[in-house]
Design an enzyme around this catalytic site. Structure first.
Site, PDB file in Angstrom:
ATOM      1  N   CYS A   1       0.966  -5.620   8.696  1.00 21.89           N
ATOM      2  CA  CYS A   1       0.134  -4.353   8.670  1.00 21.89           C
ATOM      3  C   CYS A   1       1.179  -3.179   8.987  1.00 21.89           C
ATOM      4  CB  CYS A   1      -1.116  -4.241   9.563  1.00 21.89           C
ATOM      5  SG  CYS A   1      -1.712  -2.599   9.530  1.00 21.89           S
TER       6      CYS A   1
ATOM      7  N   CYS B   1       0.000  -0.830  12.198  1.00 21.23           N
ATOM      8  CA  CYS B   1       0.184  -1.681  13.365  1.00 21.23           C
ATOM      9  C   CYS B   1       1.788  -1.745  13.596  1.00 21.23           C
ATOM     10  CB  CYS B   1      -0.219  -3.081  13.138  1.00 21.23           C
ATOM     11  SG  CYS B   1      -1.792  -3.305  13.476  1.00 21.23           S
TER      12      CYS B   1
ATOM     13  N   HIS C   1      -7.455   5.112   9.308  1.00 19.51           N
ATOM     14  CA  HIS C   1      -6.755   6.199   9.607  1.00 19.51           C
ATOM     15  C   HIS C   1      -7.328   7.520   9.003  1.00 19.51           C
ATOM     16  CE1 HIS C   1      -5.331   4.626   5.627  1.00 19.51           C
ATOM     17  NE2 HIS C   1      -5.431   5.781   5.458  1.00 19.51           N
TER      18      HIS C   1
HETATM   19  P1  5GP Z   1      -5.113   5.683   2.178  1.00 20.09           P
HETATM   20  O1  5GP Z   1      -4.753   5.953   0.622  1.00 20.09           O
HETATM   21  O2  5GP Z   1      -4.928   4.328   2.370  1.00 20.09           O
HETATM   22  O3  5GP Z   1      -6.389   6.582   2.749  1.00 20.09           O
HETATM   23  O4  5GP Z   1      -3.625   6.394   2.844  1.00 20.09           O
HETATM   24  C1  5GP Z   1      -2.629   6.014   3.349  1.00 20.09           C
HETATM   25  C2  5GP Z   1      -1.704   7.160   3.428  1.00 20.09           C
HETATM   26  O5  5GP Z   1      -0.731   6.571   4.238  1.00 20.09           O
HETATM   27  C3  5GP Z   1      -0.911   7.492   1.959  1.00 20.09           C
HETATM   28  O6  5GP Z   1      -1.179   9.141   2.212  1.00 20.09           O
HETATM   29  C4  5GP Z   1       0.623   7.237   2.225  1.00 20.09           C
HETATM   30  O7  5GP Z   1       1.392   8.304   1.738  1.00 20.09           O
HETATM   31  C5  5GP Z   1       0.611   6.850   3.822  1.00 20.09           C
HETATM   32  N1  5GP Z   1       1.723   6.016   4.011  1.00 20.09           N
HETATM   33  C6  5GP Z   1       1.989   4.793   3.510  1.00 20.09           C
HETATM   34  N2  5GP Z   1       2.925   4.192   3.897  1.00 20.09           N
HETATM   35  C7  5GP Z   1       3.310   5.033   4.976  1.00 20.09           C
HETATM   36  C8  5GP Z   1       4.398   4.890   5.945  1.00 20.09           C
HETATM   37  O8  5GP Z   1       5.156   3.684   5.813  1.00 20.09           O
HETATM   38  N3  5GP Z   1       4.842   5.763   6.562  1.00 20.09           N
HETATM   39  C9  5GP Z   1       4.002   6.962   6.797  1.00 20.09           C
HETATM   40  N4  5GP Z   1       4.052   7.958   7.455  1.00 20.09           N
HETATM   41  N5  5GP Z   1       2.916   7.215   5.726  1.00 20.09           N
HETATM   42  C10 5GP Z   1       2.456   6.021   5.017  1.00 20.09           C
HETATM   43 ZN    ZN Z   2      -3.076  -2.677  11.728  1.00 19.35          ZN
END
Ligand code: 5GP
Ligand code: ZN
Length: 107
Positions: free
Chosen positions: A4, A7, A100
């Protein structure tokens, strides 16, 4: 949880631009910002989706704290307006299955 990404960020196995941290919660910049300010507020505990939250005081407090931390970051940055968003499930655009809260603002 193994494999994850959030995590791993919480455990400092992967780097992030850290904004806030306490025992339970971490906040860092989104890697692909959708606006001038795009911060993710993330519990250290692995919970895949909002729909997986427990009906107990611990999870109620945790989610409440996530909103208050987002509010404090917005206040500190003197943001005029901002969006707070949870994507829940793949069809709603959730790509990371560790809850998140998105704080998104152009200032
Ligand atoms: P979701 O679409 O799941 O609500 O949002 C996930 C968010 O996590 C996305 O906006 C994506 O840009 C961000 N994200 C994905 N991988 C990483 C990462 O490795 N580091 C950071 N800082 N953000 C990430
Ligand atoms: Zn997790």
């Amino acid at each position: 949880m193994e494999d994850c990404i959030f995590c791993k960020i919480a455990n400092k196995d992967i780097d992030s631009e850290l904004i806030y941290e306490d025992d339970e919660i971490i906040a860092f910049n989104d890697i692909h910002p959708q606006a001038k300010h795009h911060v993710l507020i993330v519990p250290k505990k692995h919970i895949p989706k909002i729909s997986d939250l427990n009906e107990n005081e611990q999870d109620e407090i945790l989610v409440g704290k996530m909103f208050l931390i987002a509010r404090d970051i917005a206040k500190e940055r003197e943001l005029d307006g901002y969006k707070l968003q949870f994507n829940v499930g793949e069809s709603a655009g959730q790509i990371i299955f560790h809850i998140h809260l998105h704080l998104i603002s152009n200032g």
